[in-house]
Design an enzyme around this catalytic site. Structure first.
Site, mmCIF file in Angstrom:
data_model
loop_
_atom_site.group_PDB
_atom_site.id
_atom_site.type_symbol
_atom_site.label_atom_id
_atom_site.label_comp_id
_atom_site.label_asym_id
_atom_site.label_seq_id
_atom_site.Cartn_x
_atom_site.Cartn_y
_atom_site.Cartn_z
ATOM 1 N N ASN A 183 -1.458 -12.012 1.509
ATOM 2 C CA ASN A 183 -1.561 -11.520 0.133
ATOM 3 C C ASN A 183 -1.574 -12.650 -0.896
ATOM 4 O O ASN A 183 -2.135 -12.511 -1.972
ATOM 5 C CB ASN A 183 -0.423 -10.549 -0.193
ATOM 6 C CG ASN A 183 0.920 -11.014 0.312
ATOM 7 O OD1 ASN A 183 1.095 -11.293 1.493
ATOM 8 N ND2 ASN A 183 1.878 -11.103 -0.585
ATOM 9 N N CYS A 208 10.644 -16.176 -9.798
ATOM 10 C CA CYS A 208 10.864 -15.146 -10.823
ATOM 11 C C CYS A 208 9.777 -14.088 -11.016
ATOM 12 O O CYS A 208 10.100 -12.953 -11.316
ATOM 13 C CB CYS A 208 11.137 -15.743 -12.198
ATOM 14 S SG CYS A 208 12.479 -16.923 -12.151
ATOM 15 N N GLN A 266 -4.109 -6.236 2.937
ATOM 16 C CA GLN A 266 -4.986 -7.082 2.119
ATOM 17 C C GLN A 266 -6.345 -7.337 2.783
ATOM 18 O O GLN A 266 -7.149 -8.103 2.264
ATOM 19 C CB GLN A 266 -4.307 -8.427 1.825
ATOM 20 C CG GLN A 266 -3.039 -8.308 0.992
ATOM 21 C CD GLN A 266 -3.289 -7.909 -0.458
ATOM 22 O OE1 GLN A 266 -4.436 -7.872 -0.925
ATOM 23 N NE2 GLN A 266 -2.224 -7.588 -1.174
ATOM 24 N N THR A 268 4.221 -0.484 2.725
ATOM 25 C CA THR A 268 5.594 -0.795 3.161
ATOM 26 C C THR A 268 6.070 0.236 4.174
ATOM 27 O O THR A 268 6.659 -0.106 5.208
ATOM 28 C CB THR A 268 6.535 -0.825 1.928
ATOM 29 O OG1 THR A 268 6.070 -1.848 1.048
ATOM 30 C CG2 THR A 268 7.969 -1.091 2.330
ATOM 31 N N SER A 283 -2.785 0.302 2.526
ATOM 32 C CA SER A 283 -2.144 0.831 1.317
ATOM 33 C C SER A 283 -3.209 1.285 0.333
ATOM 34 O O SER A 283 -4.160 0.552 0.057
ATOM 35 C CB SER A 283 -1.303 -0.277 0.686
ATOM 36 O OG SER A 283 -0.883 0.100 -0.597
ATOM 37 N N GLY A 284 -3.014 2.486 -0.236
ATOM 38 C CA GLY A 284 -4.007 3.044 -1.152
ATOM 39 C C GLY A 284 -4.252 2.191 -2.384
ATOM 40 O O GLY A 284 -5.399 1.914 -2.746
HETATM 41 N N1 PLP Z 1 1.512 -5.929 3.062
HETATM 42 C C1 PLP Z 1 0.865 -6.797 2.282
HETATM 43 C C2 PLP Z 1 0.122 -7.936 2.908
HETATM 44 C C3 PLP Z 1 0.886 -6.635 0.895
HETATM 45 O O1 PLP Z 1 0.239 -7.499 0.110
HETATM 46 C C4 PLP Z 1 1.613 -5.540 0.340
HETATM 47 C C5 PLP Z 1 1.705 -5.377 -1.125
HETATM 48 O O2 PLP Z 1 1.548 -6.297 -1.865
HETATM 49 C C6 PLP Z 1 2.252 -4.664 1.206
HETATM 50 C C7 PLP Z 1 2.166 -4.877 2.560
HETATM 51 C C8 PLP Z 1 3.024 -3.491 0.700
HETATM 52 O O3 PLP Z 1 2.178 -2.483 0.245
HETATM 53 P P1 PLP Z 1 2.725 -1.331 -0.710
HETATM 54 O O4 PLP Z 1 2.840 -1.911 -2.079
HETATM 55 O O5 PLP Z 1 1.730 -0.255 -0.619
HETATM 56 O O6 PLP Z 1 4.049 -0.921 -0.158
#
Ligand code: PLP
Length: 415
Positions: A152, A328, A182, A75, A202-203
């Site tokens: 995702n 939800c 992803q 994020t 993302s880790g």
């Molecule tokens: N982008 C995608 C495609 C994701 O699937 C996610 C998390 O599900 C994120 C960004 C955000 O990643 P983070 O949870 O590390 O902030």
């Protein structure tokens, strides 16, 4: 909670790999120095950051490890790329309707509060983009294009390398950001041979712990730092580094690279086995999204005319963890914006379940799901308020199957 856990929710988060855990532990009580300190005790820690930067650069194919900036999550990486825009005269952004909220909520914020105009590209029933429409949407005042590499929810892959080329040909100054959260660790990612300017990972999606991520920023790309503070990360991201998390991310990135082949073969085979098994056993199951252009670990399946939440609760009682694209589950009151953008019928959106596997998934676990899931679906079909529709669907599927068998089509037992 069930004693047995079959974890098929790896697009939500992954188990931290043992290699990452082993490597991060010394940085809590032994090597706790600040990597920015002048003394050797801190300086030594800085060497481990350097190593992790190289490991991440190798996973994503960055030519220079200094193009990797550590962040706290995917994020933050997306926020950094989008909110870092610098040209006050270019106020047009292109993205898609199926991005993660860490892109969509930022573009909505810029539209509402900062005078940006945003083009949201739609997708077809397979979850794929129209490249002509994409090309036509690029303007002289387009500042940024933000596109995910893999979705995702469905796992559908966008041709971001080709899109970056199209974009630069039409507008060489446009910035191209890819949310590869992803994609990294699931399919090969090699930024150096592309026209991609920035790319986020993302880790916790690649078997590193939560609270660490990274953004690739190609040398020469101008963006305003989003997190202002000290000179860490060469002034691009202030704040003392999350050393243990970064070391773990580096190790997880190295492991992810080692496991890429496994992902493309063994993990994919298990995903396909699960998908085929479900489709052959359950007449009201349908796969959402392209089955050709997909990351190997994900399948998104709708069970028409029943509720996704109910399916998840029953599966959870059996120790099976998955997630739902219906209302939800993610604390969101709306059904999946991704499936709606694909035009998936409402009665199928509500019964959609995402199964996402990892290198830790076993064939026995897939067999367990294939054994347990049909009973759950049969039970829920029996209490569905859509009995007439279910009956009609069953008849249609059975006659289609009979026709395939009569024609000698070996796929007659699949749907
Ligand atoms: N982008 C995608 C495609 C994701 O699937 C996610 C998390 O599900 C994120 C960004 C955000 O990643 P983070 O949870 O590390 O902030």
């Amino acid at each position: 909670m069930s004693e047995k856990i079959v974890y098929l929710d790896n697009n939500a988060t992954t188990k931290t790999c043992q290699e990452a855990i082993d490597n991060m532990i010394p940085f809590f009580a032994e090597q706790y120095g600040n990597p920015s300190s002048m003394h050797d005790f801190g300086g030594e820690v800085a060497q481990y950051l350097k190593k992790a930067r190289k490991q991440v650069a190798e996973l994503i194919g960055a030519a220079d490890p200094n193009e990797v900036i550590f962040t706290s999550c995917g994020t933050e990486s997306s926020n950094m790329a989008i909110r870092g825009l610098t040209d006050p005269h270019k106020k047009h952004i292109i993205t898609t309707k199926v991005e993660h909220p860490c892109v969509l909520n930022v573009t909505k914020h810029l539209e509402k509060n900062h005078g940006y105009e945003v083009t949201y590209l739609g997708v077809n029933a397979e979850g794929e983009l129209d490249l002509e429409e994409f090309k036509d949407s690029i303007r002289d005042d387009t500042a940024l294009i933000a596109i995910m590499w893999a979705n995702n929810e469905t796992g559908v892959i966008f041709p971001v390398e080709k899109m970056a080329e199209i974009a630069k040909e039409k507008n060489p100054k446009v910035l191209f950001f890819v949310d590869a959260v992803q994609a990294a660790g699931k399919i090969p990612v090699d930024v150096k041979n592309t026209k991609i300017d920035m790319l986020g990972i993302s880790g916790h999606k690649i078997h590193a712990p939560k609270g660490v991520g990274a953004i690739y920023i190609r040398k020469g790309t101008l963006i305003t730092p989003f997190m202002l503070g000290g000179h860490q990360e060469r002034g691009k991201r202030g704040g003392t580094e999350n050393v243990s998390g970064i070391v773990a991310l580096g190790e997880a990135a190295e492991q992810a690279l080692n496991y890429l082949d496994d992902e493309a073969t063994r993990v994919k085979a298990m995903r396909d086995k699960l998908e085929k098994g479900i489709l052959s056993k359950l007449f009201n199951a349908r796969v959402n999204g392209s089955r050709l252009h997909r990351v190997p670990n994900t399948t998104n399946i709708s069970f028409e005319y029943i509720e996704g939440e109910l399916i998840l609760l029953h599966l959870s009682d059996l120790g099976i963890c998955a997630s739902s694209g219906s209302a939800c589950t993610s604390g969101n009151l709306e059904p999946s914006h991704v499936l709606r953008a694909m035009g998936v019928p409402f009665t199928a959106v509500h019964g959609s379940i995402r199964f996402s596997l990892s290198r830790y998934t076993s064939n026995e676990e897939i067999d367990y799901v294939l054994k347990q899931l049909p009973d759950v679906i049969h039970k829920l079909n029996a209490i569905s308020p859509f009995q007439k529709e279910l009956k009609e669907l069953k008849e249609i599927k059975e006659s289609a199957k009979a026709l395939k068998c009569a024609l000698g089509d070996k796929r007659c037992c699949e749907q």
